[in-house]
Design a protein around this motif. Sequence first.
Motif, PDB file in Angstrom:
ATOM      1  N   VAL A   1       0.857  -1.182   0.000  1.00  0.00           N
ATOM      2  CA  VAL A   1       0.000   0.000   0.000  1.00  0.00           C
ATOM      3  C   VAL A   1       0.896   1.237   0.000  1.00  0.00           C
ATOM      4  O   VAL A   1       1.727   1.406   0.890  1.00  0.00           O
ATOM      5  CB  VAL A   1      -0.938   0.024   1.225  1.00  0.00           C
ATOM      6  CG1 VAL A   1      -1.751   1.306   1.251  1.00  0.00           C
ATOM      7  CG2 VAL A   1      -1.849  -1.190   1.211  1.00  0.00           C
ATOM      8  N   GLU A   2       0.696   2.075  -1.009  1.00  0.00           N
ATOM      9  CA  GLU A   2       1.485   3.295  -1.121  1.00  0.00           C
ATOM     10  C   GLU A   2       0.895   4.399  -0.260  1.00  0.00           C
ATOM     11  O   GLU A   2      -0.296   4.696  -0.345  1.00  0.00           O
ATOM     12  CB  GLU A   2       1.540   3.763  -2.569  1.00  0.00           C
ATOM     13  CG  GLU A   2       2.397   4.989  -2.763  1.00  0.00           C
ATOM     14  CD  GLU A   2       2.560   5.331  -4.221  1.00  0.00           C
ATOM     15  OE1 GLU A   2       2.511   6.529  -4.535  1.00  0.00           O
ATOM     16  OE2 GLU A   2       2.741   4.418  -5.040  1.00  0.00           O
ATOM     17  N   ILE A   3       1.745   4.970   0.565  1.00  0.00           N
ATOM     18  CA  ILE A   3       1.397   6.133   1.377  1.00  0.00           C
ATOM     19  C   ILE A   3       2.387   7.212   0.978  1.00  0.00           C
ATOM     20  O   ILE A   3       3.579   7.106   1.271  1.00  0.00           O
ATOM     21  CB  ILE A   3       1.482   5.810   2.883  1.00  0.00           C
ATOM     22  CG1 ILE A   3       0.514   4.689   3.243  1.00  0.00           C
ATOM     23  CG2 ILE A   3       1.207   7.067   3.709  1.00  0.00           C
ATOM     24  CD1 ILE A   3       0.704   4.098   4.631  1.00  0.00           C
ATOM     25  N   SER A   4       1.909   8.226   0.311  1.00  0.00           N
ATOM     26  CA  SER A   4       2.794   9.254  -0.237  1.00  0.00           C
ATOM     27  C   SER A   4       3.353  10.146   0.872  1.00  0.00           C
ATOM     28  O   SER A   4       2.627  10.953   1.459  1.00  0.00           O
ATOM     29  CB  SER A   4       2.055  10.103  -1.260  1.00  0.00           C
ATOM     30  OG  SER A   4       2.852  11.194  -1.654  1.00  0.00           O
ATOM     31  N   LYS A   5       4.628  10.005   1.131  1.00  0.00           N
ATOM     32  CA  LYS A   5       5.284  10.853   2.131  1.00  0.00           C
ATOM     33  C   LYS A   5       5.349  12.301   1.641  1.00  0.00           C
ATOM     34  O   LYS A   5       5.266  13.228   2.433  1.00  0.00           O
ATOM     35  CB  LYS A   5       6.657  10.300   2.462  1.00  0.00           C
ATOM     36  CG  LYS A   5       6.534   9.012   3.267  1.00  0.00           C
ATOM     37  CD  LYS A   5       7.829   8.281   3.396  1.00  0.00           C
ATOM     38  CE  LYS A   5       7.700   6.975   4.118  1.00  0.00           C
ATOM     39  NZ  LYS A   5       6.674   6.070   3.628  1.00  0.00           N
ATOM     40  N   LYS A   6       5.447  12.478   0.330  1.00  0.00           N
ATOM     41  CA  LYS A   6       5.446  13.830  -0.226  1.00  0.00           C
ATOM     42  C   LYS A   6       4.107  14.506   0.035  1.00  0.00           C
ATOM     43  O   LYS A   6       4.054  15.662   0.454  1.00  0.00           O
ATOM     44  CB  LYS A   6       5.759  13.808  -1.719  1.00  0.00           C
ATOM     45  CG  LYS A   6       5.784  15.219  -2.318  1.00  0.00           C
ATOM     46  CD  LYS A   6       6.079  15.211  -3.791  1.00  0.00           C
ATOM     47  CE  LYS A   6       6.106  16.554  -4.455  1.00  0.00           C
ATOM     48  NZ  LYS A   6       5.523  17.691  -3.820  1.00  0.00           N
ATOM     49  N   GLU A   7       3.013  13.774  -0.187  1.00  0.00           N
ATOM     50  CA  GLU A   7       1.693  14.350   0.070  1.00  0.00           C
ATOM     51  C   GLU A   7       1.512  14.649   1.559  1.00  0.00           C
ATOM     52  O   GLU A   7       0.974  15.699   1.929  1.00  0.00           O
ATOM     53  CB  GLU A   7       0.574  13.420  -0.406  1.00  0.00           C
ATOM     54  CG  GLU A   7      -0.797  14.033  -0.229  1.00  0.00           C
ATOM     55  CD  GLU A   7      -1.945  13.140  -0.662  1.00  0.00           C
ATOM     56  OE1 GLU A   7      -3.102  13.549  -0.432  1.00  0.00           O
ATOM     57  OE2 GLU A   7      -1.704  12.044  -1.194  1.00  0.00           O
ATOM     58  N   LEU A   8       1.986  13.752   2.417  1.00  0.00           N
ATOM     59  CA  LEU A   8       1.931  14.004   3.863  1.00  0.00           C
ATOM     60  C   LEU A   8       2.652  15.303   4.208  1.00  0.00           C
ATOM     61  O   LEU A   8       2.122  16.157   4.922  1.00  0.00           O
ATOM     62  CB  LEU A   8       2.555  12.842   4.640  1.00  0.00           C
ATOM     63  CG  LEU A   8       1.702  11.615   4.884  1.00  0.00           C
ATOM     64  CD1 LEU A   8       2.569  10.454   5.366  1.00  0.00           C
ATOM     65  CD2 LEU A   8       0.606  11.898   5.892  1.00  0.00           C
ATOM     66  N   ALA A   9       3.867  15.452   3.677  1.00  0.00           N
ATOM     67  CA  ALA A   9       4.671  16.640   3.974  1.00  0.00           C
ATOM     68  C   ALA A   9       4.037  17.906   3.395  1.00  0.00           C
ATOM     69  O   ALA A   9       3.957  18.933   4.078  1.00  0.00           O
ATOM     70  CB  ALA A   9       6.087  16.466   3.433  1.00  0.00           C
ATOM     71  N   ASP A  10       3.581  17.828   2.149  1.00  0.00           N
ATOM     72  CA  ASP A  10       2.964  19.000   1.504  1.00  0.00           C
ATOM     73  C   ASP A  10       1.731  19.459   2.274  1.00  0.00           C
ATOM     74  O   ASP A  10       1.537  20.653   2.522  1.00  0.00           O
ATOM     75  CB  ASP A  10       2.575  18.691   0.053  1.00  0.00           C
ATOM     76  CG  ASP A  10       3.771  18.571  -0.879  1.00  0.00           C
ATOM     77  OD1 ASP A  10       4.891  18.956  -0.477  1.00  0.00           O
ATOM     78  OD2 ASP A  10       3.571  18.087  -2.018  1.00  0.00           O
ATOM     79  N   ARG A  11       0.899  18.514   2.651  1.00  0.00           N
ATOM     80  CA  ARG A  11      -0.332  18.872   3.371  1.00  0.00           C
ATOM     81  C   ARG A  11      -0.030  19.406   4.764  1.00  0.00           C
ATOM     82  O   ARG A  11      -0.681  20.335   5.236  1.00  0.00           O
ATOM     83  CB  ARG A  11      -1.267  17.689   3.421  1.00  0.00           C
ATOM     84  CG  ARG A  11      -1.794  17.364   2.023  1.00  0.00           C
ATOM     85  CD  ARG A  11      -3.039  16.652   2.124  1.00  0.00           C
ATOM     86  NE  ARG A  11      -3.778  16.681   0.887  1.00  0.00           N
ATOM     87  CZ  ARG A  11      -4.973  16.180   0.798  1.00  0.00           C
ATOM     88  NH1 ARG A  11      -5.543  15.645   1.857  1.00  0.00           N
ATOM     89  NH2 ARG A  11      -5.617  16.213  -0.339  1.00  0.00           N
TER      90      ARG A  11
ATOM     91  N   VAL B   1      -4.754  11.508   4.136  1.00  0.00           N
ATOM     92  CA  VAL B   1      -3.999  11.303   2.912  1.00  0.00           C
ATOM     93  C   VAL B   1      -4.498  10.012   2.265  1.00  0.00           C
ATOM     94  O   VAL B   1      -4.681   8.996   2.949  1.00  0.00           O
ATOM     95  CB  VAL B   1      -2.485  11.207   3.217  1.00  0.00           C
ATOM     96  CG1 VAL B   1      -1.702  10.830   1.979  1.00  0.00           C
ATOM     97  CG2 VAL B   1      -1.989  12.522   3.791  1.00  0.00           C
ATOM     98  N   GLU B   2      -4.711  10.069   0.976  1.00  0.00           N
ATOM     99  CA  GLU B   2      -5.167   8.893   0.228  1.00  0.00           C
ATOM    100  C   GLU B   2      -4.050   7.853   0.142  1.00  0.00           C
ATOM    101  O   GLU B   2      -2.863   8.186   0.150  1.00  0.00           O
ATOM    102  CB  GLU B   2      -5.596   9.292  -1.187  1.00  0.00           C
ATOM    103  CG  GLU B   2      -6.816  10.178  -1.232  1.00  0.00           C
ATOM    104  CD  GLU B   2      -8.071   9.503  -0.716  1.00  0.00           C
ATOM    105  OE1 GLU B   2      -8.305   8.321  -1.048  1.00  0.00           O
ATOM    106  OE2 GLU B   2      -8.812  10.164   0.037  1.00  0.00           O
ATOM    107  N   THR B   3      -4.445   6.601   0.022  1.00  0.00           N
ATOM    108  CA  THR B   3      -3.500   5.501  -0.167  1.00  0.00           C
ATOM    109  C   THR B   3      -3.881   4.750  -1.438  1.00  0.00           C
ATOM    110  O   THR B   3      -4.994   4.899  -1.944  1.00  0.00           O
ATOM    111  CB  THR B   3      -3.529   4.533   1.032  1.00  0.00           C
ATOM    112  OG1 THR B   3      -4.838   3.987   1.161  1.00  0.00           O
ATOM    113  CG2 THR B   3      -3.124   5.239   2.313  1.00  0.00           C
ATOM    114  N   LYS B   4      -2.951   3.943  -1.915  1.00  0.00           N
ATOM    115  CA  LYS B   4      -3.207   3.197  -3.149  1.00  0.00           C
ATOM    116  C   LYS B   4      -2.501   1.849  -3.060  1.00  0.00           C
ATOM    117  O   LYS B   4      -1.316   1.780  -2.705  1.00  0.00           O
ATOM    118  CB  LYS B   4      -2.680   4.001  -4.339  1.00  0.00           C
ATOM    119  CG  LYS B   4      -2.806   3.304  -5.682  1.00  0.00           C
ATOM    120  CD  LYS B   4      -2.306   4.186  -6.811  1.00  0.00           C
ATOM    121  CE  LYS B   4      -0.812   4.139  -6.880  1.00  0.00           C
ATOM    122  NZ  LYS B   4      -0.216   4.777  -8.034  1.00  0.00           N
TER     123      LYS B   4
END
Length: 186
Positions: A141-151, A172-175
């Motif tokens: 499951v992908e958890i975007s660390k970039k999206e976490l940081a940006d948000r 944050v959405e996951t995939k």
Amino acid sequence: YDPPGGQSDCVIVNNFDVGFQVSSYLIAQGHRQIGFVSDRSSTINVIDRFYGYRKGLSSAGIEFKEQWHISNYDPVTGYHTLDVDLPKELPTAFICHCDMSAYFLSQRLNMENLRVPRDVSLVGIDNTPLAESMSPALTSVEISKKELADRAFSLLVSRMEKPTQPVHRVYVETKLVERESVKKLR
């Protein structure tokens, strides 16, 4: 600024949903015997993933089996370990609370001449570079660390500009990233 009630802005992953999503995915692949690899006394993230997994099983009418909840984490050293007793009867799949846990379980299974996914399917969580480099490559499951940081940065800037605004909780959405570590049983 600390809002009333001690609540603060936060950016989080819905880890309960992640556990549910992964167990539902494995069930859709035909797995009805699914274990979970984690340390129960671990972080709230891991605990939420575990209970999401349990909810996924329950929603499909699958009974949770305690013997399939194993840990390959050594609380004394703080590291994952190969020194883990595998259940006598293995499930067809394990959900691992993180990619590193999946890697160590894969190595432990190899020590018993068991192969992923031929004998046991594995899914990890976090989709770290390790997931791609494993052999076979790990479904994760992908958890975007970039999206976490940006948000988180956006929330921080917003809080500084408007310190009395209501508290924000951002998910944050996951995939799910499918790779070769899961065998389809149907």
